[in-house]
Design an enzyme around this catalytic site. Sequence first.
Site, short mmCIF file in Angstrom:
data_model
loop_
_atom_site.label_atom_id
_atom_site.label_comp_id
_atom_site.label_asym_id
_atom_site.label_seq_id
_atom_site.Cartn_x
_atom_site.Cartn_y
_atom_site.Cartn_z
N ASP A 170 0.87 -1.17 0.00
CA ASP A 170 0.00 0.00 0.00
C ASP A 170 0.90 1.22 0.00
O ASP A 170 2.02 1.16 0.52
CB ASP A 170 -0.88 0.05 1.26
CG ASP A 170 -0.14 0.62 2.45
OD1 ASP A 170 0.67 -0.11 3.04
OD2 ASP A 170 -0.33 1.81 2.77
N CYS A 198 -3.15 2.83 -22.61
CA CYS A 198 -3.75 2.66 -21.28
C CYS A 198 -5.27 2.69 -21.42
O CYS A 198 -5.82 3.50 -22.16
CB CYS A 198 -3.29 3.77 -20.34
SG CYS A 198 -4.10 3.70 -18.71
ZN LIG Z 1 -4.49 5.91 -18.09
#
Ligand SMILES: [Zn+2]
Length: 393
Positions: free
Chosen positions: A271, A309
């Site tokens: 984390d 992405c």
């Molecule tokens: Zn992205």
Amino acid sequence: MYKLLKKEGMAKRAEFETVHGTIQTPVFMNVATVAAIKGAVSTEDLEQIDTQVVLSNTYHLHLRPGDDVIYKMGGLHKFMSCNKPILTDSGGFQVFSLSENRKIKEEGVYFRSHIDGHKLFMGPEESMRIQSHIASTIAMAFDECPSARADHEYVKMSVDRTTRWLKRCQDEMNRLNSLPDTINKNQLLFGINQGAIFEDLRIEHAKRISEMELDGYAVGGLAVGETHEEMYHVLDIVTEHLPENKPTYLMGVGTPANILEAVDRGIDFFDCVYPSRNGRHGHLYTKRGHINLMNAKYELDDRPIEEGCNCPACRRYSRGYIRHLLKAGEMLGMRLCVLHNLYFYNHLMEDIRNALDAGCYKAFKKNTLNAMLEYDSEEPTERYDIAKGWKKG
Ligand SMILES: [Zn+2]
């Protein structure tokens, strides 16, 4: 509950079954400090960015809205409408780092609220009761995280007390899980290895807590001022003394490079606030390294943050538009950057798991680290300073 699927050197690929679903590891937990990810990211968004586990902070929830409120609302899962596994920290780290005038005693810690200064006390039993009220999937043991500058004598004394506290956490958790009114009677408990950068203390503590049959083991007290090499060295000597058939968690770490190195040393859970905090400042992660959207060269850039992405920001918006939003102080700019960064981290972990499945982690690590250097070697021509505006740098 923990099923080791594959090993490559010390690196582990596993599945961890909980009452709130099965976690594929290695995994990055997305940090929702006060039951929300900073940057206006909703529980619904978490599904779009492939979050597996949410991390929430016990100390913050205890002060606001109060763990009694969350308990009366049916626990944190119901409160924030989240059906994923949730891990809560013990509150210890915030008690030590945020509060003033703290006094550590055998029974626990006396301190003042960072919000209104009123007197508070937290010990192992209080931490377990608060986390039981919150009803997270995984509770963390209450420990002391000594300063990276503390000497051997102090750290030894502190680690011994942390071990006594761990036993008290375990007893209290067992008691709470057996009560009829407890929301999550299957709440899991992870112990935390401490010992600063002292090899003998780290190893001795790892051995002692390994005998306690906990649900998982964290390595704490790192990323608090030591060098990366010191951190990797601690992992090198500690993870081999932790049970192989239980999950391991490196608390509060780190950069993509830190994660790649720590996986190689046997860590399952991570984390860190970097992806969300950096995202809010237009600092973005890509497979080719960092980009700073505040840089003037992105003003007319109509490409997505990262080509290829599939995050909600890159699917639709350009670097130039998101940069404009950030400069105009629009919340949407921060939100899109945080979504991209968390998606990047969650998918980095997926790529890590795929490489482990395919038995080619070493090569994957090397190639990924090399590729990330490409953008980082580009010198920015202009930097945006909040106080001074644009300046050549
Ligand atoms: Zn992205």
